[in-house]
Design a protein around this motif. Structure first.
Motif, PDB file in Angstrom:
ATOM      1  N   ALA A 186       0.822  -1.211   0.000  1.00  0.00           N
ATOM      2  CA  ALA A 186       0.000   0.000   0.000  1.00  0.00           C
ATOM      3  C   ALA A 186       0.859   1.266   0.000  1.00  0.00           C
ATOM      4  N   HIS A 187       2.151   1.109   0.281  1.00  0.00           N
ATOM      5  CA  HIS A 187       3.005   2.304   0.397  1.00  0.00           C
ATOM      6  C   HIS A 187       4.397   2.065  -0.161  1.00  0.00           C
ATOM      7  N   TYR A 188       5.035   3.172  -0.456  1.00  0.00           N
ATOM      8  CA  TYR A 188       6.421   3.161  -0.942  1.00  0.00           C
ATOM      9  C   TYR A 188       6.984   4.565  -0.710  1.00  0.00           C
ATOM     10  N   GLY A 189       8.252   4.711  -0.997  1.00  0.00           N
ATOM     11  CA  GLY A 189       8.870   6.039  -0.993  1.00  0.00           C
ATOM     12  C   GLY A 189       8.699   6.805   0.310  1.00  0.00           C
ATOM     13  N   ALA A 190       8.073   7.958   0.223  1.00  0.00           N
ATOM     14  CA  ALA A 190       8.036   8.896   1.351  1.00  0.00           C
ATOM     15  C   ALA A 190       6.959   8.575   2.380  1.00  0.00           C
ATOM     16  N   SER A 191       6.271   7.462   2.239  1.00  0.00           N
ATOM     17  CA  SER A 191       5.156   7.194   3.149  1.00  0.00           C
ATOM     18  C   SER A 191       5.581   7.163   4.617  1.00  0.00           C
ATOM     19  N   ALA A 192       4.686   7.701   5.450  1.00  0.00           N
ATOM     20  CA  ALA A 192       4.933   7.708   6.897  1.00  0.00           C
ATOM     21  C   ALA A 192       4.706   6.333   7.518  1.00  0.00           C
ATOM     22  N   CYS A 193       4.110   5.398   6.785  1.00  0.00           N
ATOM     23  CA  CYS A 193       3.789   4.088   7.358  1.00  0.00           C
ATOM     24  C   CYS A 193       4.969   3.129   7.349  1.00  0.00           C
ATOM     25  N   GLY A 194       6.043   3.509   6.652  1.00  0.00           N
ATOM     26  CA  GLY A 194       7.206   2.639   6.595  1.00  0.00           C
ATOM     27  C   GLY A 194       8.328   3.159   7.466  1.00  0.00           C
ATOM     28  N   GLY A 195       9.493   2.582   7.267  1.00  0.00           N
ATOM     29  CA  GLY A 195      10.644   2.967   8.066  1.00  0.00           C
ATOM     30  C   GLY A 195      11.779   3.443   7.182  1.00  0.00           C
ATOM     31  N   LEU A 196      12.987   3.287   7.719  1.00  0.00           N
ATOM     32  CA  LEU A 196      14.172   3.840   7.064  1.00  0.00           C
ATOM     33  C   LEU A 196      14.487   3.163   5.743  1.00  0.00           C
ATOM     34  N   PHE A 197      14.013   1.932   5.565  1.00  0.00           N
ATOM     35  CA  PHE A 197      14.438   1.154   4.398  1.00  0.00           C
ATOM     36  C   PHE A 197      13.348   1.021   3.334  1.00  0.00           C
ATOM     37  N   LEU A 198      12.270   1.777   3.506  1.00  0.00           N
ATOM     38  CA  LEU A 198      11.176   1.729   2.535  1.00  0.00           C
ATOM     39  C   LEU A 198      11.684   2.219   1.179  1.00  0.00           C
TER      40      LEU A 198
END
Ligand SMILES: [Fe+2]
Length: 253
Positions: A186-198
């Motif tokens: 559902a997310h990639y790049g600048a998304s706030a739902c991921g972490g440092l390695f997204l």
């Protein structure tokens, strides 16, 4: 199968139209307010598809969903994991639920961790193969990363519990799929739902992530939890407001 990803690069959000051209029906997954309900209806209609389902992989805390509006416009109820604490009526999905769009089969997997209600959707085109073609992994397994476990309840106990849930969702569910399964989080790049390695790359395969995703490499549950917690970014400031909006019409503010 017709499969149309619709991405919002500015927020790192992905949404999808999945349908069957012979059957003429489609579902929309994680529709985005930044894209607009009409875009989904028109994009489906352009290829001869009628929207018969609007599914959210979880209650989003990083962007405004337009699932309710799209569902109203198409005379549907939003479908979500049964644990979603929505204030509005919705169609509850459970692990193993399955529905067919012509030759396209969609299977619901509960994949808690990022949120308790998180689900993933395994999509198989039975006219092509009995192997799954792709998985919409929501905020469980990302490209290069996993969904953060602290946005619903940031207390240390809850975050740790959610990170352990995420381990099982990623390792026991998503990584049980064949290597050739395409992965659409559902997310990639600048998304706030991921972490440092997204990764800024929005798609991958289960096999590539199995080989290169640092969290797929960690097979010990406690080591996974420790790694996830040690790499958490500061929470986004507006997460609870956005989540509150996405929880439905009886809003407290
Ligand atoms: Fe999320």
């Amino acid at each position: 199968m017709i499969f149309i990803p619709i991405w919002d690069g500015s927020h790192g959000c992905a949404s999808f139209i999945v349908g069957d051209d012979a059957d003429g029906r489609a579902i929309v997954v994680d529709p985005l307010a930044a894209i607009g309900a009409d875009t989904y209806i028109l994009s489906a209609a352009e290829v001869g598809l009628k929207i018969v389902g609007v599914i959210e992989t979880h209650v989003h805390a990083d962007h405004h969903s337009i699932a309710r509006e799209l569902a109203q416009k198409t005379d549907l109820l939003v479908s979500m994991g049964h644990k979603a604490p929505l204030r509005d009526a919705f169609n509850p999905l459970h692990d193993g639920d399955q529905f067919d769009l012509g030759g396209v089969q969609v299977t619901v997997w509960e994949t808690p961790g990022h949120t308790p209600d998180s689900i993933s959707l395994v999509v198989t085109d039975k006219t092509r193969s009995s192997d799954p073609w792709l998985v919409l992994s929501g905020d469980s397994l990302f490209v290069g990363d996993v969904g953060r476990p602290d946005l619903v309840d940031p207390t240390p106990e809850s975050t740790e519990r959610a990170a352990l849930d995420q381990f099982h969702s990623v390792h026991d569910k998503i990584l049980s799929l064949p290597d050739t399964t395409e992965l659409y989080p559902a997310h990639y790049g600048a998304s706030a739902c991921g972490g440092l390695f997204l990764s800024p790359k929005p798609i991958s395969t289960v096999g590539y992530e199995r080989r290169w995703n640092r969290f797929a490499q960690i097979t010990d549950p406690q080591a996974f939890v420790t790694e996830v917690l040690s790499l958490l970014k500061p929470p986004p400031v507006d997460a609870s407001l956005i989540r509150d909006h996405n929880l439905g019409s009886q809003q407290s503010h």
